[in-house]
Design a protein around this motif. Structure first.
Motif, short mmCIF file in Angstrom:
data_model
loop_
_atom_site.label_atom_id
_atom_site.label_comp_id
_atom_site.label_asym_id
_atom_site.label_seq_id
_atom_site.Cartn_x
_atom_site.Cartn_y
_atom_site.Cartn_z
N ARG A 1 -12.96 1.20 -7.89
CA ARG A 1 -13.85 1.48 -6.76
C ARG A 1 -14.82 0.34 -6.50
O ARG A 1 -15.46 0.29 -5.46
CB ARG A 1 -14.68 2.73 -7.05
CG ARG A 1 -13.88 3.99 -7.13
CD ARG A 1 -14.74 5.20 -7.50
NE ARG A 1 -16.05 5.19 -6.89
CZ ARG A 1 -17.16 5.60 -7.51
NH1 ARG A 1 -17.12 6.05 -8.74
NH2 ARG A 1 -18.31 5.55 -6.89
N LEU B 1 -6.84 -4.86 -8.54
CA LEU B 1 -6.22 -3.61 -8.11
C LEU B 1 -4.86 -3.39 -8.77
O LEU B 1 -4.47 -2.25 -9.00
CB LEU B 1 -6.10 -3.57 -6.59
CG LEU B 1 -7.42 -3.51 -5.85
CD1 LEU B 1 -7.20 -3.69 -4.36
CD2 LEU B 1 -8.15 -2.20 -6.14
N HIS C 1 -7.13 2.25 -9.41
CA HIS C 1 -8.14 3.20 -8.94
C HIS C 1 -9.53 2.58 -8.87
O HIS C 1 -10.53 3.28 -8.65
CB HIS C 1 -8.17 4.44 -9.85
CG HIS C 1 -8.39 4.10 -11.29
ND1 HIS C 1 -9.61 3.74 -11.79
CD2 HIS C 1 -7.53 4.04 -12.33
CE1 HIS C 1 -9.50 3.49 -13.08
NE2 HIS C 1 -8.24 3.66 -13.43
N ARG D 1 -10.04 2.77 3.26
CA ARG D 1 -11.11 2.11 2.51
C ARG D 1 -10.62 1.52 1.19
O ARG D 1 -11.39 0.93 0.44
CB ARG D 1 -12.24 3.10 2.19
CG ARG D 1 -12.96 3.65 3.40
CD ARG D 1 -14.07 4.63 3.02
NE ARG D 1 -13.55 5.79 2.31
CZ ARG D 1 -13.84 6.09 1.04
NH1 ARG D 1 -14.63 5.33 0.33
NH2 ARG D 1 -13.33 7.17 0.46
N TYR D 2 -9.34 1.66 0.89
CA TYR D 2 -8.81 1.20 -0.39
C TYR D 2 -8.97 -0.32 -0.50
O TYR D 2 -8.68 -1.06 0.44
CB TYR D 2 -7.34 1.56 -0.55
CG TYR D 2 -6.80 1.20 -1.90
CD1 TYR D 2 -7.06 1.99 -3.00
CD2 TYR D 2 -6.07 0.04 -2.08
CE1 TYR D 2 -6.59 1.64 -4.25
CE2 TYR D 2 -5.60 -0.32 -3.32
CZ TYR D 2 -5.86 0.49 -4.41
OH TYR D 2 -5.40 0.14 -5.65
N GLY D 3 -9.43 -0.77 -1.66
CA GLY D 3 -9.58 -2.20 -1.90
C GLY D 3 -10.91 -2.77 -1.47
O GLY D 3 -11.14 -3.97 -1.55
N ARG E 1 0.89 4.00 -2.89
CA ARG E 1 0.67 5.42 -2.62
C ARG E 1 1.73 6.27 -3.33
O ARG E 1 1.41 7.29 -3.94
CB ARG E 1 0.68 5.68 -1.12
CG ARG E 1 0.39 7.14 -0.78
CD ARG E 1 0.38 7.39 0.71
NE ARG E 1 -0.60 6.54 1.35
CZ ARG E 1 -0.40 5.89 2.49
NH1 ARG E 1 0.74 6.01 3.14
NH2 ARG E 1 -1.34 5.15 3.02
N ARG F 1 -8.98 7.08 -0.65
CA ARG F 1 -9.41 5.80 -0.08
C ARG F 1 -8.27 5.14 0.70
O ARG F 1 -8.51 4.52 1.74
CB ARG F 1 -9.95 4.88 -1.19
CG ARG F 1 -11.31 5.31 -1.71
CD ARG F 1 -11.96 4.27 -2.59
NE ARG F 1 -11.19 3.86 -3.74
CZ ARG F 1 -11.12 4.52 -4.90
NH1 ARG F 1 -11.79 5.65 -5.07
NH2 ARG F 1 -10.39 4.05 -5.91
N ILE F 2 -7.05 5.28 0.20
CA ILE F 2 -5.90 4.74 0.94
C ILE F 2 -5.79 5.45 2.28
O ILE F 2 -5.66 4.81 3.33
CB ILE F 2 -4.59 4.88 0.13
CG1 ILE F 2 -4.60 3.94 -1.08
CG2 ILE F 2 -3.37 4.61 1.02
CD1 ILE F 2 -3.46 4.17 -2.06
N LEU G 1 0.83 -1.20 0.00
CA LEU G 1 0.00 0.00 0.00
C LEU G 1 0.87 1.26 0.00
O LEU G 1 0.55 2.22 -0.70
CB LEU G 1 -0.92 -0.02 1.22
CG LEU G 1 -2.28 0.65 1.08
CD1 LEU G 1 -3.03 0.16 -0.14
CD2 LEU G 1 -3.10 0.43 2.33
N ASP H 1 -17.11 0.01 -3.24
CA ASP H 1 -17.97 1.10 -2.79
C ASP H 1 -19.45 0.69 -2.72
O ASP H 1 -20.22 1.30 -2.00
CB ASP H 1 -17.85 2.30 -3.73
CG ASP H 1 -16.59 3.12 -3.48
OD1 ASP H 1 -15.81 2.79 -2.57
OD2 ASP H 1 -16.39 4.11 -4.23
N ALA I 1 -8.44 7.42 -5.35
CA ALA I 1 -7.76 6.22 -4.82
C ALA I 1 -6.85 6.60 -3.66
O ALA I 1 -6.82 5.90 -2.64
CB ALA I 1 -6.96 5.54 -5.93
#
Length: 107
Positions: free
Chosen positions: A96, A89, A94, A73-75, A18, A68-69, A14, A78, A65
């Protein structure tokens, strides 16, 4: 102990993601700056307009994205809250939505 190793691996992945997304966002910002410079050629206006729109969309997706990281909430889809597969991913950083929800979203 394997959970700690997996967790460390996930955090490293992650963090690397980023950095990659931040670099890509900066590259898209530079591209947008170049594209919005007026070349004075009205024949290029339509093409340039399409490139600007695509670049802005890419920037927005990358920024979302990154948010969300930051929010943790990333991964996560939604729509349904399921985990988005790491393979998806990697291809679409990106993303969602999980694939089933993406299909529903696209109609």
């Amino acid at each position: 102990m394997s959970t700690d190793i997996q967790g460390t691996s996930d955090r490293r992945w992650l963090a690397d993601l980023r950095v990659t997304l931040t670099d890509e966002h900066a590259a898209q910002t530079a591209r947008l700056t170049e594209l919005t410079a007026d070349t004075g050629d009205p024949g290029e206006a339509h093409t340039r307009g399409a490139l600007i729109a695509a670049t802005r969309l890419s920037q927005d997706r990358i920024a979302a994205a990154l948010r969300r990281i930051a929010d943790g909430r990333y991964g996560t889809c939604d729509t349904c809250g399921a985990q988005i597969p790491p393979e998806r991913l990697e291809v679409v950083p990106h993303a969602r939505f999980c694939v089933p929800c993406q299909r529903k979203h696209d109609g």
